[in-house]
Design an enzyme around this catalytic site. Sequence first.
Site, PDB file in Angstrom:
ATOM      1  N   LYS A  12       0.818  -1.215   0.000  1.00  0.00           N
ATOM      2  CA  LYS A  12       0.000   0.000   0.000  1.00  0.00           C
ATOM      3  C   LYS A  12       0.857   1.273   0.000  1.00  0.00           C
ATOM      4  O   LYS A  12       2.065   1.222   0.273  1.00  0.00           O
ATOM      5  CB  LYS A  12      -0.932  -0.037   1.225  1.00  0.00           C
ATOM      6  N   TYR A  52     -12.487  -2.573  -3.630  1.00  0.00           N
ATOM      7  CA  TYR A  52     -12.899  -2.743  -2.227  1.00  0.00           C
ATOM      8  C   TYR A  52     -14.422  -2.771  -2.055  1.00  0.00           C
ATOM      9  O   TYR A  52     -14.923  -2.534  -0.954  1.00  0.00           O
ATOM     10  CB  TYR A  52     -12.304  -1.631  -1.368  1.00  0.00           C
ATOM     11  N   PHE A  60     -15.599   3.128   6.982  1.00  0.00           N
ATOM     12  CA  PHE A  60     -14.257   3.516   6.540  1.00  0.00           C
ATOM     13  C   PHE A  60     -14.066   3.427   5.024  1.00  0.00           C
ATOM     14  O   PHE A  60     -12.984   3.716   4.509  1.00  0.00           O
ATOM     15  CB  PHE A  60     -13.191   2.669   7.253  1.00  0.00           C
ATOM     16  N   ARG A  88      -1.603 -14.325   4.577  1.00  0.00           N
ATOM     17  CA  ARG A  88      -2.335 -13.653   5.668  1.00  0.00           C
ATOM     18  C   ARG A  88      -1.563 -13.764   6.986  1.00  0.00           C
ATOM     19  O   ARG A  88      -1.532 -12.842   7.793  1.00  0.00           O
ATOM     20  CB  ARG A  88      -3.738 -14.267   5.836  1.00  0.00           C
ATOM     21  N   ARG A 105       2.767  -6.318   9.158  1.00  0.00           N
ATOM     22  CA  ARG A 105       2.041  -5.182   9.744  1.00  0.00           C
ATOM     23  C   ARG A 105       2.618  -4.769  11.101  1.00  0.00           C
ATOM     24  O   ARG A 105       2.608  -3.595  11.447  1.00  0.00           O
ATOM     25  CB  ARG A 105       0.555  -5.518   9.828  1.00  0.00           C
ATOM     26  N   ASN A 115      -1.834   0.221   6.956  1.00  0.00           N
ATOM     27  CA  ASN A 115      -1.281  -1.037   7.472  1.00  0.00           C
ATOM     28  C   ASN A 115      -0.427  -1.788   6.451  1.00  0.00           C
ATOM     29  O   ASN A 115      -0.224  -2.986   6.542  1.00  0.00           O
ATOM     30  CB  ASN A 115      -2.405  -1.911   8.048  1.00  0.00           C
ATOM     31  N   HIS A 118      -2.049  -5.448   1.609  1.00  0.00           N
ATOM     32  CA  HIS A 118      -3.332  -6.126   1.416  1.00  0.00           C
ATOM     33  C   HIS A 118      -3.030  -7.572   1.030  1.00  0.00           C
ATOM     34  O   HIS A 118      -2.052  -7.831   0.337  1.00  0.00           O
ATOM     35  CB  HIS A 118      -4.136  -5.477   0.281  1.00  0.00           C
ATOM     36  N   GLU A 129      -9.359 -11.090  -7.393  1.00  0.00           N
ATOM     37  CA  GLU A 129      -8.455  -9.951  -7.212  1.00  0.00           C
ATOM     38  C   GLU A 129      -7.281 -10.012  -8.187  1.00  0.00           C
ATOM     39  O   GLU A 129      -6.824  -8.980  -8.680  1.00  0.00           O
ATOM     40  CB  GLU A 129      -7.969  -9.894  -5.763  1.00  0.00           C
TER      41      GLU A 129
HETATM   42  N1  UDP Z   1      -9.717  -0.607   7.470  1.00  0.00           N
HETATM   43  C1  UDP Z   1      -9.822   0.636   8.065  1.00  0.00           C
HETATM   44  N2  UDP Z   1     -10.512   0.738   9.248  1.00  0.00           N
HETATM   45  C2  UDP Z   1     -11.103  -0.323   9.851  1.00  0.00           C
HETATM   46  C3  UDP Z   1     -10.996  -1.598   9.231  1.00  0.00           C
HETATM   47  C4  UDP Z   1     -10.300  -1.698   8.048  1.00  0.00           C
HETATM   48  O1  UDP Z   1      -9.282   1.599   7.550  1.00  0.00           O
HETATM   49  O2  UDP Z   1     -11.702  -0.178  10.910  1.00  0.00           O
HETATM   50  C5  UDP Z   1      -8.979  -0.736   6.209  1.00  0.00           C
HETATM   51  C6  UDP Z   1      -7.623  -1.373   6.393  1.00  0.00           C
HETATM   52  O3  UDP Z   1      -6.701  -0.714   5.530  1.00  0.00           O
HETATM   53  C7  UDP Z   1      -7.853  -2.791   5.939  1.00  0.00           C
HETATM   54  C8  UDP Z   1      -8.884  -2.607   4.833  1.00  0.00           C
HETATM   55  O4  UDP Z   1      -9.709  -1.553   5.302  1.00  0.00           O
HETATM   56  O5  UDP Z   1      -6.653  -3.391   5.494  1.00  0.00           O
HETATM   57  C9  UDP Z   1      -9.743  -3.800   4.523  1.00  0.00           C
HETATM   58  O6  UDP Z   1     -10.331  -4.275   5.726  1.00  0.00           O
HETATM   59  P1  UDP Z   1     -10.367  -5.821   6.077  1.00  0.00           P
HETATM   60  O7  UDP Z   1     -11.271  -5.988   7.233  1.00  0.00           O
HETATM   61  O8  UDP Z   1     -10.657  -6.591   4.818  1.00  0.00           O
HETATM   62  O9  UDP Z   1      -8.871  -6.102   6.582  1.00  0.00           O
HETATM   63  P2  UDP Z   1      -7.671  -6.927   5.917  1.00  0.00           P
HETATM   64  O10 UDP Z   1      -8.273  -8.045   5.119  1.00  0.00           O
HETATM   65  O11 UDP Z   1      -6.898  -5.955   5.070  1.00  0.00           O
HETATM   66  O12 UDP Z   1      -6.858  -7.413   7.080  1.00  0.00           O
HETATM   67 MG    MG Z   2      -9.732  -8.009   3.662  1.00  0.00          MG
END
Ligand code: UDP
Ligand code: MG
Length: 136
Positions: A12, A52, A60, A88, A105, A115, A118, A129
């Site tokens: 990112k 997204y 958010f 992951r 992270r 963070n 992705h 994706e």
């Molecule tokens: N995100 C955010 N605020 C939140 C939760 C998620 O800004 O409270 C953002 C964060 O960058 C995250 C992305 O949205 O990586 C996608 O969220 P997801 O729950 O899919 O998390 P990930 O799969 O990236 O761990």
């Molecule tokens: Mg996700």
Amino acid sequence: MSNIEQTLSIIKPDAVERNLIENIKSIFVKNNLTIKEDKKIQITKEEAAEFYKVHQSKPFYDDLCTYLSSGPIVVMILEGQNAVAHNRKLMGATDPKNAEENTIRKLYGISIDKNSVHGSDSADNAKKEISFFFKN
Ligand code: UDP
Ligand code: MG
């Protein structure tokens, strides 16, 4: 049992901006995930919104789309044994505060939104994706 998969990884804007591309790639390679394709691009807010889409009802969502389109990113296809779950695991929890030691992270994430990476969350989403960014 062998389960060679592909998954989509994105470095990112916060991590690209801090010159962390090689550090992050080396974590994948050291952990037996092969980088099959990679490209540095910048996407529009509309493209981020499409990517997204699953989060469109979340509070958010708008900030997330603005953020992902705010600067260059690196998109990669990672391949290896259980690549989706393995990636992951290497990424760590969404909020860097909760991420395990030595995860990407934990090492590099700034906050829950910035963070650093992705990663696809299922084999099905990985396929979608990957085809979003890499059209054949
Ligand atoms: N995100 C955010 N605020 C939140 C939760 C998620 O800004 O409270 C953002 C964060 O960058 C995250 C992305 O949205 O990586 C996608 O969220 P997801 O729950 O899919 O998390 P990930 O799969 O990236 O761990
Ligand atoms: Mg996700």
